[in-house]
Write a protein that holds these residues in place. Structure first.
Motif, short mmCIF file in Angstrom:
data_model
loop_
_atom_site.label_atom_id
_atom_site.label_comp_id
_atom_site.label_asym_id
_atom_site.label_seq_id
_atom_site.Cartn_x
_atom_site.Cartn_y
_atom_site.Cartn_z
N SER A 4 0.86 -1.18 0.00
CA SER A 4 0.00 0.00 0.00
C SER A 4 0.90 1.23 0.00
O SER A 4 1.64 1.46 0.95
CB SER A 4 -0.90 0.00 1.23
OG SER A 4 -1.70 1.16 1.25
N TYR A 5 0.85 1.99 -1.09
CA TYR A 5 1.65 3.21 -1.19
C TYR A 5 0.89 4.35 -0.53
O TYR A 5 -0.30 4.53 -0.78
CB TYR A 5 1.93 3.54 -2.66
CG TYR A 5 2.86 2.56 -3.30
CD1 TYR A 5 4.23 2.75 -3.26
CD2 TYR A 5 2.37 1.42 -3.93
CE1 TYR A 5 5.11 1.84 -3.84
CE2 TYR A 5 3.24 0.50 -4.51
CZ TYR A 5 4.60 0.72 -4.47
OH TYR A 5 5.46 -0.19 -5.03
N VAL A 6 1.56 5.11 0.32
CA VAL A 6 0.95 6.26 0.97
C VAL A 6 1.75 7.51 0.60
O VAL A 6 2.97 7.48 0.61
CB VAL A 6 0.85 6.10 2.50
CG1 VAL A 6 -0.10 4.99 2.87
CG2 VAL A 6 2.19 5.87 3.13
N LEU A 53 -6.47 12.25 0.59
CA LEU A 53 -7.91 12.40 0.44
C LEU A 53 -8.55 12.53 1.81
O LEU A 53 -8.17 11.83 2.75
CB LEU A 53 -8.49 11.21 -0.33
CG LEU A 53 -7.93 11.01 -1.74
CD1 LEU A 53 -8.41 9.71 -2.33
CD2 LEU A 53 -8.32 12.17 -2.63
N GLU A 54 -9.54 13.39 1.95
CA GLU A 54 -10.12 13.73 3.25
C GLU A 54 -10.75 12.53 3.97
O GLU A 54 -10.47 12.28 5.12
CB GLU A 54 -11.17 14.83 3.06
CG GLU A 54 -11.84 15.26 4.35
CD GLU A 54 -10.87 15.86 5.37
OE1 GLU A 54 -11.11 15.68 6.58
OE2 GLU A 54 -9.87 16.48 4.98
N TYR A 58 -5.98 4.71 3.64
CA TYR A 58 -5.11 4.05 2.68
C TYR A 58 -4.98 2.56 2.94
O TYR A 58 -4.72 1.79 2.04
CB TYR A 58 -3.72 4.71 2.68
CG TYR A 58 -3.72 5.95 1.85
CD1 TYR A 58 -3.48 5.88 0.48
CD2 TYR A 58 -4.03 7.17 2.40
CE1 TYR A 58 -3.51 7.02 -0.30
CE2 TYR A 58 -4.07 8.31 1.62
CZ TYR A 58 -3.81 8.23 0.28
OH TYR A 58 -3.86 9.35 -0.49
N PHE A 59 -5.15 2.14 4.17
CA PHE A 59 -5.16 0.71 4.47
C PHE A 59 -5.81 0.50 5.82
O PHE A 59 -6.03 1.42 6.59
CB PHE A 59 -3.76 0.09 4.42
CG PHE A 59 -2.77 0.68 5.37
CD1 PHE A 59 -2.04 1.80 5.02
CD2 PHE A 59 -2.54 0.11 6.61
CE1 PHE A 59 -1.12 2.35 5.89
CE2 PHE A 59 -1.61 0.65 7.48
CZ PHE A 59 -0.90 1.77 7.12
N ARG A 60 -6.13 -0.76 6.09
CA ARG A 60 -6.72 -1.15 7.37
C ARG A 60 -6.09 -2.45 7.80
O ARG A 60 -5.61 -3.22 6.98
CB ARG A 60 -8.23 -1.29 7.28
CG ARG A 60 -8.69 -2.47 6.45
CD ARG A 60 -10.16 -2.81 6.59
NE ARG A 60 -10.53 -3.45 7.82
CZ ARG A 60 -10.34 -4.73 8.13
NH1 ARG A 60 -9.72 -5.53 7.29
NH2 ARG A 60 -10.73 -5.21 9.28
N TYR A 61 -6.09 -2.67 9.10
CA TYR A 61 -5.67 -3.96 9.61
C TYR A 61 -6.49 -4.27 10.85
O TYR A 61 -7.13 -3.40 11.43
CB TYR A 61 -4.17 -4.02 9.88
CG TYR A 61 -3.62 -3.03 10.86
CD1 TYR A 61 -3.45 -3.37 12.20
CD2 TYR A 61 -3.24 -1.76 10.45
CE1 TYR A 61 -2.92 -2.46 13.10
CE2 TYR A 61 -2.70 -0.86 11.35
CZ TYR A 61 -2.54 -1.21 12.67
OH TYR A 61 -2.01 -0.32 13.56
N GLY A 100 -1.22 13.33 7.28
CA GLY A 100 -2.69 13.36 7.29
C GLY A 100 -3.33 12.13 6.70
O GLY A 100 -4.56 12.06 6.59
N ASN A 101 -2.54 11.14 6.29
CA ASN A 101 -3.09 9.88 5.78
C ASN A 101 -3.77 9.14 6.93
O ASN A 101 -3.27 9.14 8.05
CB ASN A 101 -1.98 9.00 5.19
CG ASN A 101 -1.29 9.66 4.03
OD1 ASN A 101 -1.92 10.12 3.10
ND2 ASN A 101 0.03 9.72 4.11
N LYS A 102 -4.88 8.50 6.62
CA LYS A 102 -5.63 7.79 7.65
C LYS A 102 -5.44 6.29 7.52
O LYS A 102 -5.36 5.75 6.42
CB LYS A 102 -7.10 8.16 7.56
CG LYS A 102 -7.33 9.61 7.94
CD LYS A 102 -8.72 10.06 7.60
CE LYS A 102 -8.85 11.55 7.74
NZ LYS A 102 -8.12 12.28 6.70
#
Length: 127
Positions: A4-6, A53-54, A58-61, A100-102
């Protein structure tokens, strides 16, 4: 392998966050989550000039257990949560990286070995 690129504006700050605050380990592909079941998942910061993006994660675990202890450990290292919530389906939390990436982290199990009181956290909600 899933990578996953952030986006990041500061690769050093991003590396510090994922390695020293989140506790992920860096290898040739990015940052390994060091969480059971995610051996083939990597997060890879990439220099971009765009803003994150607001309302996009970008990923979840997912954690098997110990969610509140895990969140407290991260907060003690300076990790910022937008929200930590107890829902009918378990716990959820949204972590915000330096750009600010979530990142969404979830756990279906309410039990925790540690006596952590999330009611003291400003970001905690119970739904």
């Amino acid at each position: 392998m899933f990578i996953s690129y952030v986006p990041t504006r500061d690769i050093d700050a991003s590396k510090d966050f994922y390695e020293n605050k989140m506790g992920f380990s860096e290898d040739d592909y990015g940052f390994k989550l060091n969480i059971s079941g995610y051996d083939e998942v990597r997060i890879r910061p990439q220099i971009k000039k765009i803003l994150p993006l607001e309302n996009y994660c970008y990923f979840r675990y997912e954690l098997k257990d110990g969610f509140l202890s895990y969140c407290k450990e991260l907060m003690d290292k300076g990790v910022v949560f937008k929200v930590i919530a107890m829902t009918p389906g378990g716990y959820s939390g949204i972590i915000v990286d330096p750009d600010g990436n979530k990142i969404l982290v979830e756990c279906e199990n309410y039990e925790d070995d540690n006596s952590v009181d999330p009611n003291e956290w400003d970001c905690y909600r119970r739904y």
